[in-house]
Design a protein around this motif. Structure first.
Motif, short mmCIF file in Angstrom:
data_model
loop_
_atom_site.label_atom_id
_atom_site.label_comp_id
_atom_site.label_asym_id
_atom_site.label_seq_id
_atom_site.Cartn_x
_atom_site.Cartn_y
_atom_site.Cartn_z
N ALA A 423 0.82 -1.20 0.00
CA ALA A 423 0.00 0.00 0.00
C ALA A 423 0.86 1.26 0.00
CB ALA A 423 -0.94 -0.01 1.21
N ALA A 424 1.93 1.25 0.82
CA ALA A 424 2.81 2.43 0.89
C ALA A 424 3.55 2.63 -0.43
CB ALA A 424 3.80 2.26 2.04
N TYR A 425 3.95 1.52 -1.06
CA TYR A 425 4.66 1.62 -2.34
C TYR A 425 3.73 2.18 -3.42
CZ TYR A 425 7.11 0.35 -6.61
OH TYR A 425 7.72 0.39 -7.84
N ARG A 426 2.51 1.63 -3.48
CA ARG A 426 1.57 2.10 -4.50
C ARG A 426 1.21 3.57 -4.29
NH1 ARG A 426 -1.68 0.13 -8.28
NH2 ARG A 426 -1.29 -2.05 -7.78
N GLY A 427 1.06 3.96 -3.03
CA GLY A 427 0.73 5.35 -2.75
C GLY A 427 1.80 6.31 -3.22
N ALA A 479 8.52 2.93 1.35
CA ALA A 479 7.56 1.95 1.86
C ALA A 479 8.22 1.02 2.88
CB ALA A 479 7.00 1.13 0.69
N MET A 480 9.47 0.66 2.64
CA MET A 480 10.19 -0.20 3.57
C MET A 480 10.36 0.49 4.92
SD MET A 480 13.93 -1.98 3.04
CE MET A 480 14.87 -0.47 3.32
N HIS A 481 10.65 1.77 4.91
CA HIS A 481 10.83 2.52 6.16
C HIS A 481 9.54 2.51 6.99
CE1 HIS A 481 14.40 5.03 4.44
NE2 HIS A 481 14.73 3.79 4.72
N ILE A 482 8.42 2.70 6.34
CA ILE A 482 7.13 2.67 7.05
C ILE A 482 6.90 1.28 7.65
CG2 ILE A 482 4.62 2.77 6.73
CD1 ILE A 482 5.10 4.90 4.60
N THR A 483 7.22 0.26 6.89
CA THR A 483 6.96 -1.12 7.32
C THR A 483 7.85 -1.53 8.48
OG1 THR A 483 6.39 -1.62 5.02
CG2 THR A 483 6.72 -3.48 6.49
N VAL A 484 9.12 -1.16 8.46
CA VAL A 484 10.02 -1.57 9.54
C VAL A 484 9.67 -0.86 10.85
CG1 VAL A 484 11.90 -2.24 8.03
CG2 VAL A 484 11.81 0.10 8.88
N VAL A 485 9.14 0.33 10.77
CA VAL A 485 8.70 1.02 12.00
C VAL A 485 7.54 0.25 12.62
CG1 VAL A 485 7.62 3.11 12.90
CG2 VAL A 485 9.55 3.29 11.32
#
Length: 543
Positions: A423-427, A479-485
């Protein structure tokens, strides 16, 4: 007591169990590296879509998680060695068929067969370990066992990368065959059989409820991850149905005269905290591991083999510290050791935000070392807590509970964190794709599914696609940064649970410590449900 002949060869038996465990865990981590190859058109790959690749992983997970508890009960009742041998044979046959698959559909089906074999193997390895080692050596043996799991997870990508550089994609499955053959021979010669000497009548309704409930729950989690929408009616129905069936399973077990699982064990805070910690730490770990391969290969440009080598510090760190976690437990107690390990995992996850498109790769290696050390101080103590909270004759079902929570946690991690990443990547990337002329709505949607899909479009555009490739890399890192948090927050929640409910310092010999009665001798864990009933029968161990 363990027979003397078995006791003398206990470390050789542990080595055989580790070999059996290796192939089950290794295969999944190998498959992660092969994803890009399987997505390429034949003859290089199978031309699998993103959804088919997910099901190549998830068909195994679904069957594996659904049958874990049942396989643990089969081992307790009919003999763990027999179940282990049957599981290895099924896993070997499934590996051959998967390696010869002619389509993504066949691969998914044969991966499910491998899941049946893996489910038979995993609980029995830990159950046999509990029956060949005396209580004072069990923490050390389980530290080595859990360290082996970490090594297999990290060594798999290097093995897979090496195979893919020199052979066709099917070699990542065929490599299991010689290991299976060696393990079968060694097990037949060295490993004793063991079972519950008084298993009572089979709890058929309980077994069926556990299988249906676990399959529905895991399927719903996987589907939610695929759709990136956990409010979808299909997801809500399957997850809700799975939880309802599992609630029925608990009610049935509470009133059954011969329960498959004594649910009273969950009344013990230490036991419940341990299984929760297992689920949360694997939620965080598996979600991050799933997309780290895409970061190293797609964003940083490393080959599959190089990606595998980059993961080796994680394996080495886990192996080194796992066998020494017992020393930390003796000195500081299980609570402090596990909480510190989970805090280290959470800190590492949060530190992944330091990674960008051109960060020096040694930063990633340092983070892997710290992450491995943290994991090594979590999984052995919580595994000891779970296994020593149950009578020895129930080691199979205890091992199954441990592995179920790990699998469900891992599946949730891949599904939830994978959905968040998508979702974060697509956004982030949709804005770039919207500005491309001559691109249909369907093509734009497909190109925004993943970084690989965007890169494929960029390659077709030739030199004009170079800017899109750069934007795709930046979007993925964001997107990876959002996910690892989010992953770090989950690990932190695990640390809180452990700090509140895990036992403290190791108890004194004789089962008393910290002023409380009934603590285990190994790690100061309350012994649930022990007493006359648990002491009536010692587990039967056959030569």
């Amino acid at each position: 007591m363990t027979p003397e002949a078995v006791h003398r060869r206990r470390w050789a038996i542990l080595a055989v169990l580790m070999l059996s465990l290796l192939i089950v865990v290794l295969d999944n981590s190998i498959l992660n590296v092969a994803m890009r190859t399987l997505a390429t058109p034949p003859p290089t790959g199978l031309g699998a879509t993103h959804g088919q690749l997910e099901w190549a992983v998830n068909s195994y997970t679904l069957v594996f998680a659904g049958l874990l508890f049942t396989s643990g009960l089969l081992g307790d009742r009919y003999g763990r060695k027999r179940v282990l041998l049957a599981g290895l044979v099924l896993f070997g046959v499934g590996s051959v068929l998967a390696g010869l698959s002619g389509s993504p559909g066949e691969l998914i089906a044969f991966r499910a067969l491998m899941g049946v074999g893996g489910a038979l193997v995993m609980p029995s390895t830990l159950a046999v370990l509990m029956n060949v080692f005396e209580r004072d050596e069990q923490p050390r043996a389980m530290g080595i066992w859990t360290g082996g799991v970490g090594v297999a997870i990290a060594v798999g990508p290097a093995t897979g990368g090496l195979l893919l550089e020199h052979f066709w994609w099917g070699s990542v499955f065929m490599v299991n065959v010689p290991i299976v053959i060696v393990a079968l021979i060694a097990m037949a010669v060295l490993v004793p059989d063991s079972r519950d000497p008084a298993p009572g009548r089979p709890d058929i309704p309980g077994v069926l409820l556990s299988v249906v409930g676990l399959v529905l729950l895991v399927y719903g989690i996987i589907k939610g991850g695929q759709l990136a929408d956990f409010t979808d009616p299909e997801v809500l129905l399957t997850v809700g149905g799975g939880l309802a069936v599992l609630a029925g399973f608990v009610l049935h077990e509470r009133h059954s005269r011969h329960p498959a699982l004594d649910v009273r064990y969950f009344r013990e805070p230490a036991f419940s905290a341990a299984v929760t910690a297992v689920a949360l730490v694997f939620f965080a770990l598996m979600g991050v591991t799933f997309f780290m391969v895409f970061y190293t290969q797609s964003v940083r440009g490393y080959t599959p083999f190089q990606t595998g080598l980059l993961l080796l510090p994680l394996a080495a760190s886990q192996l080194f510290f796992a066998s020494r976690a017992e020393l930390a437990v003796k000195r500081f107690g299980a609570r402090a050791t596990c909480a510190a390990g989970l805090l280290a995992v959470a800190a590492t996850m949060a530190a992944f935000v330091l990674l960008g498109t051109d960060t020096p790769i040694w930063v990633l290696e340092v983070l892997f070392v710290v992450q491995g050390a943290g994991m090594a101080h979590v999984t052995p103590p919580v595994t000891v807590t779970i296994m020593q909270s149950l009578p020895r004759e129930r080691a199979g079902s205890g091992s199954a509970v441990n592995n179920i929570f790990r699998q469900v946690g891992g599946a949730l991690g891949v599904a939830v964190l994978g959905s968040l990443l998508s979702a974060a990547y697509r956004g982030r990337i949709d804005g770039e794709l919207a500005g491309l002329p001559g691109l249909s709505e369907n093509a734009r949607h497909a190109a925004g599914e993943s970084i690989e899909a965007t890169r494929t479009l960029a390659e077709r555009m030739g030199p004009a696609g170079r800017a899109l490739t750069e934007r795709a890399d930046e979007a993925f890192v964001h997107a990876m940064h959002i996910t690892v948090v989010a992953s770090a927050a989950v690990a932190l929640a695990g640390a809180v649970v452990v700090a509140l409910f895990m036992p403290g310092r190791r108890s004194a010999p004789g089962g008393r410590g910290d002023g409380e009665e009934g603590r285990s001798e190994g790690v100061g864990v309350p012994v649930a449900g022990r007493g006359r009933e648990a002491l009536k029968a010692q587990p039967e161990v056959e030569r």
